[in-house]
Scaffold this motif. Sequence first.
Motif, PDB file in Angstrom:
ATOM      1  N   ALA A  84       0.794  -1.498   0.005  1.00 34.80           N
ATOM      2  CA  ALA A  84       0.116  -0.447  -0.415  1.00 34.80           C
ATOM      3  C   ALA A  84       0.781   1.636  -0.286  1.00 34.80           C
ATOM      4  N   LYS A  85       1.820   1.871   0.758  1.00 36.16           N
ATOM      5  CA  LYS A  85       3.200   2.529   0.483  1.00 36.16           C
ATOM      6  C   LYS A  85       3.850   2.362  -0.166  1.00 36.16           C
ATOM      7  N   VAL A  86       3.435   1.111  -1.332  1.00 36.38           N
ATOM      8  CA  VAL A  86       4.325   1.726  -2.745  1.00 36.38           C
ATOM      9  C   VAL A  86       3.359   2.217  -4.105  1.00 36.38           C
ATOM     10  N   LEU A  87       2.095   1.753  -4.049  1.00 34.53           N
ATOM     11  CA  LEU A  87       0.848   2.475  -4.464  1.00 34.53           C
ATOM     12  C   LEU A  87       1.038   3.915  -3.810  1.00 34.53           C
ATOM     13  N   GLU A  88       0.659   3.610  -2.743  1.00 28.29           N
ATOM     14  CA  GLU A  88       0.962   5.579  -2.482  1.00 28.29           C
ATOM     15  C   GLU A  88       2.044   6.768  -3.063  1.00 28.29           C
ATOM     16  N   GLY A  89       2.835   5.458  -2.858  1.00 32.61           N
ATOM     17  CA  GLY A  89       4.037   6.605  -3.100  1.00 32.61           C
ATOM     18  C   GLY A  89       3.771   6.889  -4.702  1.00 32.61           C
ATOM     19  N   LEU A  90       3.861   5.556  -6.198  1.00 34.98           N
ATOM     20  CA  LEU A  90       3.150   6.067  -7.400  1.00 34.98           C
ATOM     21  C   LEU A  90       2.336   6.863  -7.725  1.00 34.98           C
ATOM     22  N   HIS A  91       1.250   6.989  -6.626  1.00 32.48           N
ATOM     23  CA  HIS A  91       0.345   7.617  -6.671  1.00 32.48           C
ATOM     24  C   HIS A  91       0.553   9.392  -6.734  1.00 32.48           C
ATOM     25  N   ASN A  92       1.415   9.719  -5.465  1.00 35.82           N
ATOM     26  CA  ASN A  92       2.036  11.155  -5.455  1.00 35.82           C
ATOM     27  C   ASN A  92       3.067  11.442  -5.992  1.00 35.82           C
ATOM     28  N   LEU A  93       3.369  10.438  -7.138  1.00 36.49           N
ATOM     29  CA  LEU A  93       4.193  10.429  -8.220  1.00 36.49           C
ATOM     30  C   LEU A  93       3.562  11.006  -9.774  1.00 36.49           C
ATOM     31  N   GLY A  94       2.307  10.666  -9.265  1.00 31.61           N
ATOM     32  CA  GLY A  94       1.095  10.675 -10.457  1.00 31.61           C
ATOM     33  C   GLY A  94       1.340   9.727 -11.293  1.00 31.61           C
ATOM     34  N   ILE A  95       1.807   8.837 -11.320  1.00 34.55           N
ATOM     35  CA  ILE A  95       1.940   6.727 -11.840  1.00 34.55           C
ATOM     36  C   ILE A  95       0.261   6.183 -11.274  1.00 34.55           C
ATOM     37  N   LYS A  96      -0.551   6.332 -12.104  1.00 35.65           N
ATOM     38  CA  LYS A  96      -1.290   6.015 -12.082  1.00 35.65           C
ATOM     39  C   LYS A  96      -2.025   4.640 -13.971  1.00 35.65           C
ATOM     40  N   GLY A  97      -3.065   4.446 -12.696  1.00 34.41           N
ATOM     41  CA  GLY A  97      -3.865   3.492 -14.120  1.00 34.41           C
ATOM     42  C   GLY A  97      -2.784   2.405 -14.504  1.00 34.41           C
ATOM     43  N   GLU A  98      -2.240   1.921 -15.606  1.00 32.83           N
ATOM     44  CA  GLU A  98      -1.822   0.688 -15.797  1.00 32.83           C
ATOM     45  C   GLU A  98      -0.540   0.728 -15.345  1.00 32.83           C
ATOM     46  N   HIS A  99       0.646   2.276 -15.841  1.00 28.84           N
ATOM     47  CA  HIS A  99       1.555   2.270 -15.573  1.00 28.84           C
ATOM     48  C   HIS A  99       1.720   1.884 -14.615  1.00 28.84           C
TER      49      HIS A  99
END
Length: 513
Positions: A84-99
């Motif tokens: 979940a922490k990794v997903l949150e970090g990716l989301h904060n970096l603007g990386i969403k969806g299939e990326h």
Amino acid sequence: MSVPKFEALKVMRDLSQNFPSRARSLTRVAVKQEMRKEIEKNQKHLGETMGIQPGDGELFINGLHIDLDIHNPFSILDILRGEAKVLEGLHNLGIKGEHQGKLLRLPVNAVDDSYALDIRHPAIMWMNDIENDQMYRSWPASVQELLRATFPGVIRQIRRNFFNLVLFLDPLQEETVELVKLAELFYKHKIPLRIGFVFVVNTKDEIDGFSDAGVGFYRLLNYIVDEYDLSQAVMSIVSLYSKVDVGETLSAETISAYLKRKYPKTNQERILGADSDYDYKRKDGALFYRKSGLGSLPLALFNGVPLNPDEMDPEDLETIILQRIVDTTAGFQRAVFMGKLTEGSDVVDYLMEQANVVPRMNQLILGTDRKYLDLTGKPVADDWEDTNMFSYLDSKDKTAVIAKRMKYFTNRDADGMAAVTMWVAADFEKVSGRKLLLNALKHVKSSPGLRLGVIDNPSGKLSEDNTVLYRAVWASLLTQKNKAAAEFAQKLLKEESSQLLQQGTKIKDLGIE
């Protein structure tokens, strides 16, 4: 699968918990042909890619294999929190969806501390060769023998160099004799283990074996190898060390006396003297050891992986090596099963082409104790010149402010995506700081897709005198194109330019355009 989606998990749980009482009614449920085909396709795919056979149960979370023999609900919950922490970090970096899914599949936690050294080096003196020596001729040579069923813990005798032990030894250390005896024990009992030695001795040019025991030992070893072979030489070494009293080290006198008694017709001067015919490759072992970056002697490599210092006790080493052989066998079995290791494969080349094999053990690079900057934050303040405000920010926010305002050196003038970002923090008024940045700029020049940011870290209080170079570098980043800025900084960081600046020369007078 036939009930509404929001009820499916509830029904699955009920069937799992009350299966005996539901079994009779389940036998009357018709399974659609499409579902049968899908299950068969999944079974085939899982069997071919991950070795999961029909009836086996495995748990994966975002592609991570969870060993249920080790993990419990609490440790699985910790894994979920980490994901979940990794997903949150990716989301904060603007990386969403299939990326986001693609990045999640990358081995972000794959920090392997079992790095191996390439053992295909000419300085290693191999005592035996499982594949070519006559004493192993009766053994089967097929790699498929690894898949033959045996009792648990049995070491398979296959005529392939699956297991390789390299011992780095100083002939004058007390531990050497016990380790050589252990190597002889493995050899005599036909353990399927290829054994190699690297003897680290004096590398001076003008030296003889009558005054230096290590040099004398190496020349005697070369003589016996030339007359017989290395296995005979190792047995002779054990005999030689038996003449050394407990608590003492090998001496030049002991070597000379042994040579006179064992080979009375030989000319000692020709073997041990300053102009010895048997001095070849004496420096190779010490050079290999020095370049390898390994720790203190004695040490051992099993298939290139260094053993820990606490594993080098000769009394425990035998058990450790045999256990390593058993543990490593499973990896070879998988490689054969998956078709990665075939009959035509060179086993040693296969081992040395793995991702964890390196030419040198550099702990600064390979050490697993790593620190990371958290780049997932967003600046809470845009003005980093307000030092009081900046000093109250936490590490995450400080990093965010610096990252937003950072200017970069690249090797091209056109802006674009950089695959690698490198920051250099140093005191550029010191030689070491200037050298670090200069080397980094040279690396940028030859590395497309890399950008370099610079952070000044002066050792003293900030002043105009101790920030001259950094201000010049920063000005070039603000005013020049990428290539021009990098070339200007490289000229400015050269030692002769730095000395002229310290003497009061102005930058415009240095002839740097």
